[in-house]
Design an enzyme around this catalytic site. Structure first.
Site, mmCIF file in Angstrom:
data_model
loop_
_atom_site.group_PDB
_atom_site.id
_atom_site.type_symbol
_atom_site.label_atom_id
_atom_site.label_comp_id
_atom_site.label_asym_id
_atom_site.label_seq_id
_atom_site.Cartn_x
_atom_site.Cartn_y
_atom_site.Cartn_z
ATOM 1 N N TYR A 12 1.435 10.432 -49.392
ATOM 2 C CA TYR A 12 0.579 10.656 -50.569
ATOM 3 C C TYR A 12 -0.644 9.736 -50.529
ATOM 4 O O TYR A 12 -1.789 10.189 -50.703
ATOM 5 C CB TYR A 12 1.410 10.407 -51.823
ATOM 6 C CG TYR A 12 0.686 10.519 -53.137
ATOM 7 C CD1 TYR A 12 0.343 11.768 -53.663
ATOM 8 C CD2 TYR A 12 0.377 9.386 -53.886
ATOM 9 C CE1 TYR A 12 -0.298 11.877 -54.890
ATOM 10 C CE2 TYR A 12 -0.254 9.489 -55.113
ATOM 11 C CZ TYR A 12 -0.598 10.728 -55.604
ATOM 12 O OH TYR A 12 -1.232 10.825 -56.822
ATOM 13 N N ASP A 34 -0.815 12.415 -65.529
ATOM 14 C CA ASP A 34 -1.628 11.313 -65.004
ATOM 15 C C ASP A 34 -2.870 11.154 -65.846
ATOM 16 O O ASP A 34 -3.815 11.928 -65.690
ATOM 17 C CB ASP A 34 -1.981 11.605 -63.538
ATOM 18 C CG ASP A 34 -2.725 10.452 -62.857
ATOM 19 O OD1 ASP A 34 -3.155 9.511 -63.539
ATOM 20 O OD2 ASP A 34 -2.882 10.528 -61.634
ATOM 21 N N ASP A 58 3.160 4.699 -60.179
ATOM 22 C CA ASP A 58 3.528 6.113 -60.190
ATOM 23 C C ASP A 58 5.038 6.256 -60.023
ATOM 24 O O ASP A 58 5.673 5.468 -59.316
ATOM 25 C CB ASP A 58 2.852 6.862 -59.044
ATOM 26 C CG ASP A 58 1.408 7.258 -59.356
ATOM 27 O OD1 ASP A 58 0.855 6.771 -60.360
ATOM 28 O OD2 ASP A 58 0.847 8.050 -58.582
#
Lengths: 125, 125
Positions: free
Chosen positions: A14, A38, A99
């Site tokens: 990612y 997000d 995250d």
């Protein structure tokens, strides 16, 4: 259950894909019905079309991401801290999110949630 | 909505209380019906009695916690990385979790989830 090494590799992929501005590689990490929240508290983007549009807009800000510390893998989820430097309206900024990815059995991300607030947004590098 | 500064202060108080082995102060951060999933994937502890027993057992391992990087506050949640050094069966160990707290309107933690796996557990300091 997805393999811990596979989940950790997905996190590194990612970051690599975003640093390379490789939108297709970013999308390949997500399940077709995935949700992306997000930041946490915003309306989630759902499905590849919405997620692609979100990351396309993000990549227009010339992102540079760097992992902070270890990736934490537990059960079907991975959590990781990182910094992201970007250009917004001519200004260099840095955001420091944490995250959380949740994976399905196939190892695809079904849920991504990005934790950051005003205290994690700064100018400069 | 709980105040971001209040949520960040709760994280610092959590680390302080554990470092001080102050079990009452730890419990005071949690709503009476809170759940604690530590590590993620384990059966959650629910309510003050179960949560107290969990932290009492943890504190018997002489914990030393240190924040790693910024606390990330978003909406009603806070995420933070930290290290915890402890003594387990005569051996010094260090675990590096990322915790996520979710708060209610009163600023109490209603859900705690601790992300870590075998790759985040080491010996020594």
């Amino acid at each position: 259950m997805p393999d811990p090494a596979q989940m950790e590799a997905a996190v590194h992929e990612y970051l690599r894909a975003l640093n390379a501005a490789d939108l297709d590689a970013v999308l390949a990490l997500f399940d077709a019905d995935a949700s992306v929240e997000d930041p946490v508290g915003s309306p989630p983007k759902r499905g590849h079309a919405e997620i692609r549009a979100f990351y396309a807009a993000s990549l227009s800000m010339k992102l540079t991401l760097a992992l902070e510390g270890q990736v934490r893998v537990a059960d079907k989820e991975a959590a990781f801290a990182f910094s992201v430097s970007l250009q917004h309206e001519g200004q260099q900024m840095v955001i420091r999110p944490i995250d959380v990815f949740r994976f399905n059995e196939a190892g695809k991300v079904v849920s991504m949630r990005a934790f950051f607030g005003p205290a994690n947004i700064g100018t400069g590098s």
